[in-house]
Write a protein that holds these residues in place. Structure first.
Motif, PDB file in Angstrom:
ATOM      1  N   THR A 180       0.792  -1.205  -0.121  1.00 43.33           N
ATOM      2  CA  THR A 180      -0.032   0.161  -0.096  1.00 43.33           C
ATOM      3  C   THR A 180       0.838   1.250  -0.057  1.00 43.33           C
ATOM      4  OG1 THR A 180      -1.727  -1.186   1.148  1.00 43.33           O
ATOM      5  CG2 THR A 180      -1.936   1.194   1.211  1.00 43.33           C
ATOM      6  N   GLN A 181       1.875   1.214   0.796  1.00 39.89           N
ATOM      7  CA  GLN A 181       2.911   2.344   0.883  1.00 39.89           C
ATOM      8  C   GLN A 181       3.440   2.539  -0.352  1.00 39.89           C
ATOM      9  OE1 GLN A 181       3.179   4.378   3.346  1.00 39.89           O
ATOM     10  NE2 GLN A 181       5.432   5.173   3.424  1.00 39.89           N
ATOM     11  N   LEU A 182       4.152   1.481  -1.251  1.00 46.96           N
ATOM     12  CA  LEU A 182       4.515   1.644  -2.433  1.00 46.96           C
ATOM     13  C   LEU A 182       3.548   2.395  -3.464  1.00 46.96           C
ATOM     14  CD1 LEU A 182       6.742  -1.554  -2.697  1.00 46.96           C
ATOM     15  CD2 LEU A 182       7.523   0.579  -2.374  1.00 46.96           C
ATOM     16  N   LYS A 183       2.585   1.699  -3.476  1.00 48.30           N
ATOM     17  CA  LYS A 183       1.342   2.076  -4.490  1.00 48.30           C
ATOM     18  C   LYS A 183       0.900   3.606  -4.401  1.00 48.30           C
ATOM     19  CE  LYS A 183      -2.622  -0.074  -6.777  1.00 48.30           C
ATOM     20  NZ  LYS A 183      -3.569  -1.070  -6.641  1.00 48.30           N
ATOM     21  N   LEU A 184       0.500   3.963  -3.099  1.00 50.83           N
ATOM     22  CA  LEU A 184      -0.443   4.924  -3.073  1.00 50.83           C
ATOM     23  C   LEU A 184       0.172   6.168  -2.113  1.00 50.83           C
ATOM     24  CD1 LEU A 184      -3.631   3.128  -1.813  1.00 50.83           C
ATOM     25  CD2 LEU A 184      -2.862   3.845  -4.197  1.00 50.83           C
ATOM     26  N   GLN A 185       1.291   5.911  -1.337  1.00 55.26           N
ATOM     27  CA  GLN A 185       1.796   6.873  -0.592  1.00 55.26           C
ATOM     28  C   GLN A 185       3.171   7.407  -0.494  1.00 55.26           C
ATOM     29  OE1 GLN A 185       0.967   4.985   3.338  1.00 55.26           O
ATOM     30  NE2 GLN A 185      -1.239   5.155   3.099  1.00 55.26           N
ATOM     31  N   LEU A 186       3.851   6.482  -0.808  1.00 52.65           N
ATOM     32  CA  LEU A 186       5.645   6.738  -0.738  1.00 52.65           C
ATOM     33  C   LEU A 186       6.053   7.590  -1.557  1.00 52.65           C
ATOM     34  CD1 LEU A 186       8.173   5.985   0.662  1.00 52.65           C
ATOM     35  CD2 LEU A 186       8.583   4.400  -1.369  1.00 52.65           C
ATOM     36  N   GLY A 187       5.613   7.814  -2.847  1.00 53.83           N
ATOM     37  CA  GLY A 187       5.905   9.088  -3.752  1.00 53.83           C
ATOM     38  C   GLY A 187       5.488  10.483  -3.308  1.00 53.83           C
ATOM     39  N   GLU A 188       4.512  10.626  -2.561  1.00 50.86           N
ATOM     40  CA  GLU A 188       4.183  11.742  -1.692  1.00 50.86           C
ATOM     41  C   GLU A 188       4.866  12.184  -0.834  1.00 50.86           C
ATOM     42  OE1 GLU A 188       0.127  13.857   0.052  1.00 50.86           O
ATOM     43  OE2 GLU A 188       0.056  12.277  -1.456  1.00 50.86           O
ATOM     44  N   GLN A 189       5.115  11.077   0.276  1.00 53.73           N
ATOM     45  CA  GLN A 189       5.842  11.188   1.377  1.00 53.73           C
ATOM     46  C   GLN A 189       7.314  11.543   1.119  1.00 53.73           C
ATOM     47  OE1 GLN A 189       5.156   7.578   3.319  1.00 53.73           O
ATOM     48  NE2 GLN A 189       3.218   7.884   4.032  1.00 53.73           N
ATOM     49  N   LEU A 190       7.804  11.383  -0.187  1.00 54.01           N
ATOM     50  CA  LEU A 190       9.376  11.557  -0.473  1.00 54.01           C
ATOM     51  C   LEU A 190       9.621  12.975  -1.058  1.00 54.01           C
ATOM     52  CD1 LEU A 190      10.464   7.912  -1.333  1.00 54.01           C
ATOM     53  CD2 LEU A 190      11.193   9.384   0.717  1.00 54.01           C
ATOM     54  N   GLU A 191       8.385  13.492  -1.013  1.00 53.35           N
ATOM     55  CA  GLU A 191       8.730  14.923  -2.126  1.00 53.35           C
ATOM     56  C   GLU A 191       9.588  15.927  -1.449  1.00 53.35           C
ATOM     57  OE1 GLU A 191       4.677  16.486  -2.635  1.00 53.35           O
ATOM     58  OE2 GLU A 191       4.120  15.224  -4.374  1.00 53.35           O
ATOM     59  N   PHE A 192       9.682  15.710  -0.124  1.00 48.96           N
ATOM     60  CA  PHE A 192      10.744  16.744   0.676  1.00 48.96           C
ATOM     61  C   PHE A 192      12.122  16.548   0.399  1.00 48.96           C
ATOM     62  CE2 PHE A 192      10.953  13.035   3.194  1.00 48.96           C
ATOM     63  CZ  PHE A 192      11.839  12.980   4.024  1.00 48.96           C
ATOM     64  N   VAL A 193      12.571  15.361  -0.347  1.00 50.08           N
ATOM     65  CA  VAL A 193      13.699  14.959  -0.708  1.00 50.08           C
ATOM     66  C   VAL A 193      14.318  15.389  -2.180  1.00 50.08           C
ATOM     67  CG1 VAL A 193      14.242  13.392   1.183  1.00 50.08           C
ATOM     68  CG2 VAL A 193      13.673  12.671  -0.981  1.00 50.08           C
ATOM     69  N   LEU A 194      13.164  16.129  -2.714  1.00 51.32           N
ATOM     70  CA  LEU A 194      13.527  16.288  -4.212  1.00 51.32           C
ATOM     71  C   LEU A 194      14.203  17.494  -4.606  1.00 51.32           C
ATOM     72  CD1 LEU A 194       9.840  15.474  -5.502  1.00 51.32           C
ATOM     73  CD2 LEU A 194      11.831  13.862  -5.508  1.00 51.32           C
ATOM     74  N   SER A 195      14.565  18.348  -3.640  1.00 51.02           N
ATOM     75  CA  SER A 195      15.363  19.681  -3.720  1.00 51.02           C
ATOM     76  C   SER A 195      16.878  19.283  -4.116  1.00 51.02           C
ATOM     77  CB  SER A 195      15.479  20.049  -2.199  1.00 51.02           C
ATOM     78  OG  SER A 195      16.440  21.363  -2.358  1.00 51.02           O
ATOM     79  N   LYS A 196      16.917  19.927  -5.130  1.00 50.33           N
ATOM     80  CA  LYS A 196      18.487  19.585  -5.752  1.00 50.33           C
ATOM     81  C   LYS A 196      19.522  19.952  -4.868  1.00 50.33           C
ATOM     82  CE  LYS A 196      17.125  20.162 -10.750  1.00 50.33           C
ATOM     83  NZ  LYS A 196      17.376  20.939 -11.764  1.00 50.33           N
ATOM     84  N   PHE A 197      19.413  20.989  -4.053  1.00 48.96           N
ATOM     85  CA  PHE A 197      20.449  21.566  -3.095  1.00 48.96           C
ATOM     86  C   PHE A 197      20.624  20.458  -2.007  1.00 48.96           C
ATOM     87  CE2 PHE A 197      21.181  23.358   1.111  1.00 48.96           C
ATOM     88  CZ  PHE A 197      22.420  23.586   0.829  1.00 48.96           C
ATOM     89  N   LEU A 198      19.334  19.980  -1.603  1.00 47.57           N
ATOM     90  CA  LEU A 198      19.465  18.851  -0.512  1.00 47.57           C
ATOM     91  C   LEU A 198      20.075  17.662  -1.000  1.00 47.57           C
ATOM     92  CD1 LEU A 198      18.671  17.803   2.251  1.00 47.57           C
ATOM     93  CD2 LEU A 198      16.564  17.228   1.228  1.00 47.57           C
ATOM     94  N   ARG A 199      19.757  17.151  -2.094  1.00 49.34           N
ATOM     95  CA  ARG A 199      20.469  15.886  -2.696  1.00 49.34           C
ATOM     96  C   ARG A 199      22.185  16.093  -2.938  1.00 49.34           C
ATOM     97  NH1 ARG A 199      16.972  12.020  -5.806  1.00 49.34           N
ATOM     98  NH2 ARG A 199      14.962  11.951  -5.070  1.00 49.34           N
ATOM     99  N   LEU A 200      22.376  17.242  -3.487  1.00 47.03           N
ATOM    100  CA  LEU A 200      23.781  17.728  -3.623  1.00 47.03           C
ATOM    101  C   LEU A 200      24.472  17.591  -2.348  1.00 47.03           C
ATOM    102  CD1 LEU A 200      26.077  18.131  -5.627  1.00 47.03           C
ATOM    103  CD2 LEU A 200      25.422  20.782  -5.439  1.00 47.03           C
ATOM    104  N   TYR A 201      24.005  18.474  -1.288  1.00 47.81           N
ATOM    105  CA  TYR A 201      24.756  18.313  -0.031  1.00 47.81           C
ATOM    106  C   TYR A 201      24.735  16.965   0.827  1.00 47.81           C
ATOM    107  CZ  TYR A 201      26.114  20.046   4.497  1.00 47.81           C
ATOM    108  OH  TYR A 201      26.768  19.960   5.458  1.00 47.81           O
ATOM    109  N   VAL A 202      23.757  16.276   0.704  1.00 48.23           N
ATOM    110  CA  VAL A 202      23.854  14.795   1.258  1.00 48.23           C
ATOM    111  C   VAL A 202      24.966  14.044   0.488  1.00 48.23           C
ATOM    112  CG1 VAL A 202      22.496  12.687   1.731  1.00 48.23           C
ATOM    113  CG2 VAL A 202      21.353  14.990   2.021  1.00 48.23           C
ATOM    114  N   LYS A 203      24.931  14.101  -0.621  1.00 45.75           N
ATOM    115  CA  LYS A 203      26.265  13.467  -1.643  1.00 45.75           C
ATOM    116  C   LYS A 203      27.333  14.049  -1.204  1.00 45.75           C
ATOM    117  CE  LYS A 203      25.031  12.457  -5.865  1.00 45.75           C
ATOM    118  NZ  LYS A 203      25.146  12.715  -7.359  1.00 45.75           N
TER     119      LYS A 203
END
Length: 604
Positions: free
Chosen positions: A203-226
């Motif tokens: 259920t999480q994979l099908k309906l919820q996870l994509g929306e819940q992970l929107e907060f990590v879509l920031s390019k700055f965040l991804r670059l800094y974490v890398k």
């Protein structure tokens, strides 16, 4: 055939002993490694004492180097023990699987779910034929650990199929029987886990996870974490080599990381608590999926279960690894340090988002199809355990013929098998006989074997040939206080359902056991008569069990569409003996008078 089944039981006994011995040997190895861990710990203490007492010379340097070896060896031993613990957990499940098969073949309950949730008084046949619930066909067949597997099995036992699907499923079950030795490992990989957890993940994979992970879509965040590992370890190295000022900068970075993590903790927790602690479950499911992927399947039905050309087992293992890393936050100290140093939770969320966008659809389909394999394995396991059962011939012609048909829920040494054959045209076959002579059991025997046949399973018979019928039954009619329904009203409701189905579906087959018990004998006879004549008019084949001998006389007015059969008793010195064999013609011998006499009542 009983001898062959005894060999199968013996085979399970050998497997039980073999796996038990393996578990004991593995436990002994784990105990030895525990002693090694204690030894390594003591060695580390000894080296530390030597280091404290040593002078600042070359020996001290050697001792410092030596201090590393117990730590490295300790880490290796811990990892080895962890793998052995997982191996024992798997072997315990495998032992349970073998033990359960031994139990079932020796007359004990199946440890899998009995399908009570699928019971329904309103279904056309499942309640009357003991399809679901305790001591049911589902309880005999079921080898499913997943919710999807149980749902699929229930659907196949309760729904109408087509001849092509039935034949394809027979082919699939036969192919799995050849691989039956490998299916025990498949089942062990799935058993022991909470089935609701995997449903939650789907259920999480099908309906919820994509929306819940929107907060990590920031390019700055991804670059800094890398980049954060390089930043953190660069500051540590600079602080060691150059100046203590870098320690202050590092401390500030730690505070910023911790604060950042706290600010996002609500969003991180939503993601984590849908998956947390499920890495073991996912690894088990990955092993099961891997087994399905590596087989060289031939049957059309099984090949249709594969939706992806990508090895889904690798995708699920990747997810398991991400979840395992995510679980580090469960240790407050370790999780706190990892988040301060590396923004660990955010890194896991980003990795999960990358995985989700590339693999989640394939995984959901593969997890669902595990249930399809479980259901087929359920039928194949029973086929393997019952070598005297046969796959029926499913035809598109109006013909039903059986030889040595027995009830699958009655143990072989106790059941009596019968031959039966429909006429070349639809008839109502009236079965008369004494109480306890076998009328009801025979009707249920025929019905439950038809259900097995339509599921694609073997049947409890020497041979069976039949077309695809829609089964309708009238046997266990109950009143309902909650619905203010009397027995007679409940009977009328059931009759209406059957009549409606007969009109809608020309391929209906009806099994009736003692109709209209809730009314007087005259109305019972007249009602039964007009109902039988309605079935004759609709050209609906039926078996009609009754104590009413008058109904057997319907053959006079309907010689082409009514047949008579009976079960009788033999009376010797006032004692009743039953052979439970179906015979031609109406019954001549009844036992009510004898039974009444036994309780002190005598009929003139």
């Amino acid at each position: 055939m009983l001898k062959l089944q005894a060999q199968i039981i013996s085979g399970y006994s050998e497997k039980i002993k073999e796996v038990t011995d393996d578990i004991n040997q593995t436990k002994k190895l784990i105990d030895k490694l525990s002693l090694v861990r204690v030894g390594l710990f003591l060695a580390e203490i000894l080296f530390f004492i030597l280091l404290v007492r040593s002078a600042d010379d070359s020996l001290r340097t050697l001792i410092q180097i030596a201090l590393l070896w117990p730590v490295i060896a300790f880490a290796y031993v811990v990892r080895k023990q962890s793998r052995l613990d997982l191996e024992i957990d798997y072997k315990k499940q495998l032992l349970w699987v073998y033990q359960n098969e031994w139990n079932v073949l020796n007359g004990q309950e199946n440890g899998y779910d009995h399908g009570t949730a699928f019971e329904s008084e309103t279904h056309p046949y499942t309640s009357d034929l003991d399809i679901f619930g305790k001591a049911s066909l589902f309880a005999l067949l079921n080898r499913c650990s997943t919710k999807k597997g149980k749902d699929v099995l229930a659907k196949k036992l309760a729904g109408k199929s087509t001849r092509d699907i039935i034949l394809n499923r027979q082919e699939a079950v036969k192919e799995i029987i050849i691989k039956i030795e490998e299916t025990y490992s498949f089942r062990a990989s799935l058993h022991g886990y909470d089935p609701e957890k995997i449903e939650q993940i789907k259920t999480q994979l099908k309906l919820q996870l994509g929306e819940q992970l929107e907060f990590v879509l920031s390019k700055f965040l991804r670059l800094y974490v890398k980049l954060v590992p390089f930043v953190t370890f660069g500051l540590i190295l600079a602080a060691i080599i150059f100046s203590s000022a870098f320690w202050k900068i590092l401390a500030l970075v730690f505070i910023i990381h911790t604060g950042w993590n706290v600010l996002l903790s609500a969003k991180i927790n939503k993601v984590f608590y849908s998956f947390g602690g499920s890495s073991g479950l996912l690894n088990g499911y990955a092993s099961a999926i891997l087994w399905t992927e590596k087989q060289n399947w031939k049957s059309t039905y099984i090949l249709s279960l594969f939706d992806s050309h990508v090895p889904v087992s690798q995708e699920i293992k990747s997810l398991s690894k991400i979840i395992q890393n995510f679980d580090a936050r469960l240790n407050i100290l370790v999780g706190g340090i990892l988040n301060a140093l590396l923004l660990w939770d955010l890194k896991c969320c980003i990795n999960l988002d990358i995985w989700y966008k590339s693999s989640s659809k394939d995984l959901i389909a593969a997890l669902n199809h595990l249930g399809d394999f479980e259901e087929l394995i359920s039928l194949a396991t029973v086929a393997y355990n019952q070598p005297d059962w046969v796959f029926p011939i499913v035809t598109d012609q109006f013909t039903l013929k059986t030889e040595q048909l027995g009830h699958p829920l009655i143990r072989p040494e106790l059941r009596i098998d019968n031959d039966f054959q429909l006429s070349t045209n639809p008839t109502v076959d009236i079965v008369t006989g004494s109480n306890m002579a076998g009328k009801s059991t025979f009707l249920r025997t025929l019905g439950i074997n038809m259900v097995l046949a339509y599921a694609g399973a073997p049947v409890c018979a020497r041979s069976m040939q039949l077309p695809v019928f829609s089964i309708n039954t009238y046997m266990r009619i109950k009143d309902s206080l909650n619905e203010s329904t009397s027995t007679f009203k409940a009977e009328l409701n059931r009759l209406k359902m059957i009549l409606d189905n007969v009109v809608k579906d020309n391929d209906t087959f009806v099994l009736i056991d003692e109709m209209l018990r809730g009314t007087n004998s005259r109305d019972k006879y007249l009602g039964s008569k007009v109902f039988i004549e309605k079935l004759i008019a609709e050209k609906t084949p039926a078996l009609f069990a009754t104590h009413d001998l008058q109904l057997a006389d319907l053959i006079i007015d309907h010689p082409e569409t009514v047949r008579n059969f009976h079960f009788d008793i033999q009376i010797s010195d006032g004692e009743m003996k039953f052979d439970y064999l179906l015979k031609q013609g109406p019954c001549k011998t009844f036992n009510a008078a004898i039974l009444l006499k036994q309780i002190g009542l005598t009929l003139d």
